[in-house]
Design an enzyme around this catalytic site. Structure first.
Site, short mmCIF file in Angstrom:
data_model
loop_
_atom_site.label_atom_id
_atom_site.label_comp_id
_atom_site.label_asym_id
_atom_site.label_seq_id
_atom_site.Cartn_x
_atom_site.Cartn_y
_atom_site.Cartn_z
N LYS A 36 27.57 7.56 30.95
CA LYS A 36 28.19 8.09 29.25
C LYS A 36 28.80 6.55 29.24
O LYS A 36 30.22 7.53 29.45
CB LYS A 36 28.62 9.66 29.57
CG LYS A 36 28.91 9.43 27.85
CD LYS A 36 27.64 10.11 27.03
CE LYS A 36 27.98 10.45 25.77
NZ LYS A 36 27.16 10.67 24.57
N GLY A 117 23.77 7.65 25.16
CA GLY A 117 24.89 6.16 24.36
C GLY A 117 25.22 7.09 23.36
O GLY A 117 25.72 8.91 23.59
N SER A 178 14.52 19.09 19.99
CA SER A 178 14.55 20.30 20.29
C SER A 178 13.34 20.91 18.76
O SER A 178 13.52 21.05 17.90
CB SER A 178 15.95 20.73 19.28
OG SER A 178 17.04 22.05 19.70
N ALA A 211 13.61 24.11 22.08
CA ALA A 211 14.69 24.32 21.09
C ALA A 211 15.19 25.72 22.20
O ALA A 211 16.49 25.71 21.73
CB ALA A 211 15.03 24.65 19.32
#
Ligand SMILES: Nc1ncnc2c1ncn2[C@@H]1O[C@H](COP(=O)(O)OP(=O)(O)O)[C@@H](O)[C@H]1O
Ligand SMILES: [Mg+2]
Length: 230
Positions: A36, A117, A178, A211
């Site tokens: 990250k 990102g 999702s 989801a």
């Protein structure tokens, strides 16, 4: 192989998608690093996206998670740095080459590197103005775009794929982060339109993640969902 996971927006399911892709790679016997570059909106003691991924997957051997820099404010990276420490903090943000060196080191040690990102494709990460697309391009990474299934997604996704094309990404992978268990007509037509949009851009359509992945047996759910992607 290096993949940069971006999205049409924040909160679209990039972290969940990154975890699902990591689960699939690990199950194939590959060692995986998740990076990250800029984690915003978490305190130093809190779990960020990378740590959440490790926890969801049960801290498997073969998975390393790492962050470039962490900023407390839930803002875009440059603004979060500015609020936290003024222009000195902006100047302290890792430069594009810092991220490239770090990711190259990970790629030397791990079979797959997944870079999640911040926000979307054009979010600026560095004081010099380099964004996620610049990072992906400099890495020669495969681009993964995560989209929402709701109203507004067709325009956001078209804009993202067009911006990616303009920046020289001839292809990539599009998926929904999702997708509801009981889709409405809107969700169904969005899914079909996004599949066609991907195809028009020469992108791979990977399908949709359900989801309900982050509850109960998250590790198993993530792997099953990832295996169902095309
Ligand atoms: N497929 C999914 N199943 C369950 N929860 C999800 C799913 N996708 C997203 N979420 C939830 O929605 C929120 C935003 O998802 P996240 O992956 O963090 O988005 P992003 O990384 O794009 O900001 C989180 O609370 C996450 O747990
Ligand atoms: Mg995230």
């Amino acid at each position: 192989m290096i993949h940069v996971i971006t999205g049409t927006d924040t909160d679209v399911g990039k972290t969940v998608a990154t975890a699902a892709l990591a689960a699939r790679e690990l199950s194939a016997g590959r060692r995986v690093a998740v990076y990250k570059p800029t984690q915003t909106g978490v305190q130093s003691s809190e779990a960020g996206d990378a740590q959440n991924i490790a926890a969801w997957l049960g801290h498997p051997t073969g998975l390393l998670v790492a962050e470039g820099i962490r900023l407390r404010e839930p803002m875009a990276p440059l603004d979060a740095a500015l609020v936290e420490g003024g222009s000195a903090a902006v100047a302290m943000l890792p430069a594009l080459t810092d991220h490239l060196v770090r990711i190259s080191q990970l790629a030397a040690d791990y079979d797959t590197v997944l870079v999640e990102g911040a926000g979307g494709l054009l979010v600026v990460l560095t004081a010099a103005g380099a964004n996620i697309a610049d990072l992906a391009k400099a890495l020669g990474a495969a681009l993964v775009v995560v989209s929402r299934p709701d109203l507004g997604t067709l325009n956001h996704t078209a804009l993202t794929l067009e911006a990616a094309s303009r920046r020289g990404f001839a292809s990539g992978t599009l998926l929904l982060g999702s997708y509801p268990a009981q889709p409405t007509a809107l969700h169904r037509s969005n899914l079909e339109n996004l599949r066609q949009l991907a195809s028009r851009h020469g992108w791979r359509w990977a399908g949709a993640l359900p989801a309900d992945l982050i509850s109960g047996e998250t590790e198993k759910s993530l792997l099953n969902a990832a295996m169902a992607l095309t």
